[in-house]
Design an enzyme around this catalytic site. Structure first.
Site, mmCIF file in Angstrom:
data_model
loop_
_atom_site.group_PDB
_atom_site.id
_atom_site.type_symbol
_atom_site.label_atom_id
_atom_site.label_comp_id
_atom_site.label_asym_id
_atom_site.label_seq_id
_atom_site.Cartn_x
_atom_site.Cartn_y
_atom_site.Cartn_z
ATOM 1 N N ARG A 84 124.322 -43.040 26.417
ATOM 2 C CA ARG A 84 122.946 -43.328 26.843
ATOM 3 C C ARG A 84 122.862 -43.322 28.366
ATOM 4 N NH1 ARG A 84 118.745 -48.312 25.536
ATOM 5 N NH2 ARG A 84 117.372 -47.840 27.280
ATOM 6 N N TYR A 137 104.952 -46.087 25.525
ATOM 7 C CA TYR A 137 105.709 -44.902 25.937
ATOM 8 C C TYR A 137 104.834 -43.854 26.613
ATOM 9 C CZ TYR A 137 109.832 -46.655 23.572
ATOM 10 O OH TYR A 137 110.907 -47.418 23.213
#
Length: 439
Positions: A97, A253
């Site tokens: 990540r 988002y």
């Protein structure tokens, strides 16, 4: 009536999120007749799995609950005859990540684990693994429901829809967070809140909001309530002029698209100071597992809230209850479109309100979508469609096209540079791709 005993399998059982899921299972084991919870992980996660197993048993003992906890590295043994399978895996763990975020920001684009270049590479790593898991489910537990929490949830769920026969539904905690937020704002029970969602995972718009049957979306779009006792009308960080012109409430988002420049500036500073979200999560994860090791800890710690994913356990358990008890309730889920959103392909994965039954989950009809929403929605969905195809075929050309058309990627040149660097870093996970241009 004697109910069939229920076997729940958690793939990614060594995750720091698992204690929250276990809390929900413990609180509902009677109505669901849960007898076994299998926690599955891979050899690299063996230590964390062991820590979670011990904490799970302490939680079970404290609750005086007869559930049997089985921790294993044998995925097939766990899947056999499962009733519900929950996937919450992270291929490459948190180290990958961090690479996704850092490589993205290095090339001048937003770095985020589910959106843009970071989400793209996470999807390419993850889809082959989930499809392999689905092969096992199809063979060993064909009647099981698969609840996918693995991010990017919409893309991963679409791959499963298109390439397997598994009964899959994708979940996200964003919708339930909205329900709870609006219930708090209007001081009503969450059952008095009704929300119309349209979109795809991590790109949903609220097109109407009802409190006790009355539309209140204008409260949010204007930032004030004129005739209903409400408190702290949430702005969600959006300019009211923009919200009014959009005529809908964006999800969190959307900031990566609608506020791209500001977000990127902030991320560049975090990158330079080595303090990106990935760095923060690694720190929180380490602290959580130190807590989990404590033999006196017998419940989900409050510190888990820092990890994100609030209420995800509640979303999962509520869905399982609706399926298991055939309540025919509404849930906001990631499912096959089947014409629900007319401007998207029928086999696309969408995130909308659905009627949940024991044998099927049916999305509610949305119909036409106005251009203010349709433009961005179709663009990102096309990217997702190509990303699934690239992950399955290993096509370099398809991957480049997917990344190039994403709204957060500035040009084809940038897309190619990012992808080639990401390929080098991800070689252990991307066996289908060749390090050369091709179709």
């Amino acid at each position: 009536m004697i109910m069939k005993k229920t076997k729940v399998v958690v793939i990614g059982g060594g995750s720091s999120y698992t204690p929250e899921l276990l809390e929900g299972i413990i609180n509902n084991y009677k109505s669901l007749q849960i007898t076994e919870v299998w926690l599955v992980d891979i050899p690299e996660g063996k230590e964390k799995l062991s820590i979670i197993e011990k904490l799970a048993n302490r939680m079970i003992k404290k609750a005086n609950c007869p559930i049997k906890i089985i921790a294993t590295l044998d995925r097939r043994d766990a899947i056999k005859d499962a009733t519900y399978i929950i996937t919450q895996i992270r291929v490459g763990q948190l180290a990958m990540r961090r690479n996704d975020e850092y490589i993205s920001i290095k090339h001048g684009v937003i770095g985020q684990e589910t959106t843009g270049a970071g989400g793209f590479m996470k999807a390419l790593r993850t889809i082959p693994v989930l499809l392999d898991i689905c092969n096992d489910i199809d063979e060993l537990a064909p009647s099981a429901w698969l609840l996918n929490f693995t991010n990017p949830a919409g893309i991963v769920t679409e791959a499963i829809i298109k390439h397997t026969n598994v009964k899959v539904v994708g979940l996200c905690n964003n919708p339930i967070n909205f329900y709870k937020k609006f219930a708090d704002t209007y001081n009503v029970d969450v059952r008095d809140v009704s929300i119309n969602f349209v979109g795809i995972n991590h790109l949903t718009w609220i097109t109407d909001l009802y409190i006790k049957g009355r539309s209140r979306i204008d409260d949010i779009l204007s930032g004030k309530s004129d005739s209903y006792e409400a408190k702290n009308i949430p702005s969600f960080g959006w300019d009211t002029k923009f919200l009014k012109s959009l005529g809908a409430i964006p999800c969190g988002y959307h900031k990566y698209y609608y506020q791209q420049n500001r977000i990127l500036q902030d991320q560049v500073k975090e990158y330079e100071n080595k303090e990106t979200r990935a760095d923060q999560v690694q720190k929180v994860e380490k602290e959580l597992f130190e807590l989990y090791r404590d033999q006196e800890l017998k419940e989900k710690p409050k510190a888990l809230e820092q990890r994100g994913g609030a209420y995800y356990s509640e979303a999962a358990i509520n869905l399982i209850k609706s399926i298991h008890l055939d309540t025919k309730e509404l849930h906001t889920l990631n499912v096959k479109n089947n014409g629900a959103i007319s401007c998207l392909p029928d086999d696309a994965c969408i995130e909308v309100n659905c009627v949940v039954e024991k044998h099927q989950i049916t999305p509610l009809q949305i119909g036409e979508v106005k251009p203010e929403i349709r433009g961005l929605l179709q663009n990102v969905k096309a990217y997702e469609e190509l990303t699934v195809k690239a992950a399955v075929t290993g096509s370099y050309g398809t991957a480049i096209q997917a990344l190039t058309i994403h709204p957060l990627i500035s040009s084809a040149d940038v897309a190619m540079r990012i992808f080639e660097e990401m390929l080098l870093v991800n070689r252990p996970y991307l066996h289908k791709f060749e390090l050369k241009e091709g179709i």
